[in-house]
Enzyme design. Structure first.
Site, PDB file in Angstrom:
ATOM      1  N   SER A  74      17.704  31.833  -4.399  1.00 13.44           N
ATOM      2  CA  SER A  74      17.802  30.768  -5.404  1.00 13.44           C
ATOM      3  C   SER A  74      19.150  30.071  -5.461  1.00 13.44           C
ATOM      4  CB  SER A  74      17.459  31.322  -6.789  1.00 13.44           C
ATOM      5  OG  SER A  74      16.076  31.491  -6.921  1.00 13.44           O
TER       6      SER A  74
ATOM      7  N   LYS B 297      19.137  26.373  -5.015  1.00  9.28           N
ATOM      8  CA  LYS B 297      18.913  25.400  -6.090  1.00  9.28           C
ATOM      9  C   LYS B 297      20.133  24.545  -6.379  1.00  9.28           C
ATOM     10  CE  LYS B 297      15.165  27.884  -8.478  1.00  9.28           C
ATOM     11  NZ  LYS B 297      15.076  29.161  -7.762  1.00  9.28           N
TER      12      LYS B 297
ATOM     13  N   SER C  51      16.317  29.830 -13.338  1.00  7.42           N
ATOM     14  CA  SER C  51      16.053  29.877 -11.896  1.00  7.42           C
ATOM     15  C   SER C  51      14.561  29.759 -11.590  1.00  7.42           C
ATOM     16  CB  SER C  51      16.626  31.166 -11.277  1.00  7.42           C
ATOM     17  OG  SER C  51      16.860  30.984  -9.901  1.00  7.42           O
TER      18      SER C  51
ATOM     19  N   LYS D 205      25.584  30.040 -10.028  1.00  7.21           N
ATOM     20  CA  LYS D 205      24.166  30.256  -9.710  1.00  7.21           C
ATOM     21  C   LYS D 205      23.937  31.602  -9.042  1.00  7.21           C
ATOM     22  CE  LYS D 205      19.936  29.010  -9.816  1.00  7.21           C
ATOM     23  NZ  LYS D 205      19.646  30.460  -9.998  1.00  7.21           N
TER      24      LYS D 205
END
Length: 389
Positions: A151, A154, A216, A337
């Site tokens: 993720s 992203k 997420s 993140k």
């Protein structure tokens, strides 16, 4: 008789090794106590291990405190020096202790060399610390090896979404209708979901943004990509085109979310021949730098611990934030993140800005201690003179 005598002499000679110009027995130290010839205080000096062998003892060498192999990356601080005698042999020994003062004792000087132990991360398979102001890497480990990033992908999706929004309130409030049964199914999957979608329900771009960023949400990231480019395939091509425009030679995307095709295919969103997004730690840091530089709001949004979006709680999994388990006030962390899949392992992009220092961007990929190692990496980067204003 002559042969026996020679063998006896060879064995005796083999039991001695040269230590600092003196002959010392290799027999167990517990066999006989060492005697102090002289001792003096010295200026506190940093050392680290020179050999894989060696151990720390009490001064008489009747008790082993610890093997050097147990502390492979430790800096030892010497404050005393002694000449010790064992039998007819003498050697120079240092009294050392680690920074926590939890291990201390005497060690032969030849097992150590001056200077602090080089900084290392033992768990991350790849990592980088970058000066956000200059874009220069200040520390790295396998930084140019492309790896699955889960993720963390992203951050590219967020960049292209914010580029499309272009600061316009009308775009933030634009409503995206969910007509894909695959995205609805994904949203309710125990291993791939998060933010629940209702079929034919309309979500604002802002709602999808926060769901993708904080929670997420994979389905929200894909929905954003479809809004940006018109289709999932077109958006992924845009991700790769952007990477190429930034000259990121170690970046290739097959999904907007970071899920691998092995998971995406059951929802109808597999794309391309590769199974996973693969990006190097350095290129991840560069993407994060572009995101934060062009859209600094992500640093404000990235500090949000949790928020309710369309009646659902979106939880930020960054455990370096205030109030979380790994929070440390001195690091001034405000992003960015997390990511995880079994293939990619635990991944994390962190950033912080300490007074008097340049902003730091850190990336750890496939790391079972992602927050602990990020803290260590940030500490190390902040100590570097090149990171000072």
């Amino acid at each position: 008789m002559k042969k026996s005598h020679l063998n006896h002499w060879a064995l005796a000679l083999g039991a001695l090794v040269t230590l600092g110009g003196a002959l010392m027995p290799t027999s167990p130290a517990e066999a006989a106590a060492y005697h102090t010839v002289s001792t003096k205080k010295i200026k506190k000096t940093a050392y680290h291990k020179k050999h894989s062998q060696g151990a720390i003892y009490n001064k008489k060498h009747t008790k082993k405190v610890s093997n050097l192999t147990t502390h492979p990356h430790t800096t030892w601080y010497a404050t005393k020096q002694a000449t010790l005698k064992h039998g007819k042999s003498k050697g120079i020994y240092l009294y050392v202790q680690n920074s926590k003062h939890s291990v201390k004792g005497w060690i032969w000087h030849g097992y150590l060399k001056r200077g602090k132990a080089p900084f290392v991360l033992t768990k991350a398979k790849a990592a980088v610390a970058m000066d956000a102001k200059t874009g220069k890497v200040v520390w790295s480990k396998h930084a140019n090896t492309a790896r699955p990033i889960a993720s963390v992908s992203k951050i590219m999706t967020l960049y292209l979404t914010l580029k499309k929004i272009d600061g316009k309130k009308s775009n933030w409030n634009h409503k995206v209708k969910i007509t894909s049964r695959g995205l609805v199914s994904m949203s309710r999957s125990a291993d791939c979901g998060g933010f629940h979608f209702k079929l034919n329900h309309r979500y604002t771009v802002k709602q999808l943004y926060y769901a993708a960023f904080l929670d997420s949400s994979n389905n929200s990231a894909i929905a954003l990509g479809k809004w940006v480019s018109g289709s999932n395939a077109k958006f992924i091509r845009k991700m790769n085109a952007q990477a190429k425009a930034w000259k990121l030679g170690k970046a290739h995307f097959v999904s907007a979310s970071g899920l691998e095709n092995s998971d995406l295919k059951r929802f109808g969103y597999a794309y391309g021949k590769a199974n996973a997004n693969k990006v190097s730690a350095k290129d991840v840091a560069l993407i994060a730098r572009h995101l934060m530089t062009s859209y600094p709001r992500v640093l404000t949004d990235g500090k949000i611990g949790s928020m309710t979006v369309n009646g659902q709680v979106c939880y930020n999994y960054n455990n370096l934030l205030k109030g979380r388990k790994y929070y440390r006030a001195s690091l001034k962390v405000d992003g960015l993140k997390t990511g995880y899949t079994p293939l990619a392992g635990y991944c994390f992009v962190g950033t912080g800005h300490k007074r008097g220092k340049h902003r730091v961007i850190t990336v750890v990929l496939h790391d079972i201690n992602e927050f602990t190692e990020t803290r260590s990496l940030m500490d190390h980067a902040y100590r570097l003179s090149r990171m000072s204003n």
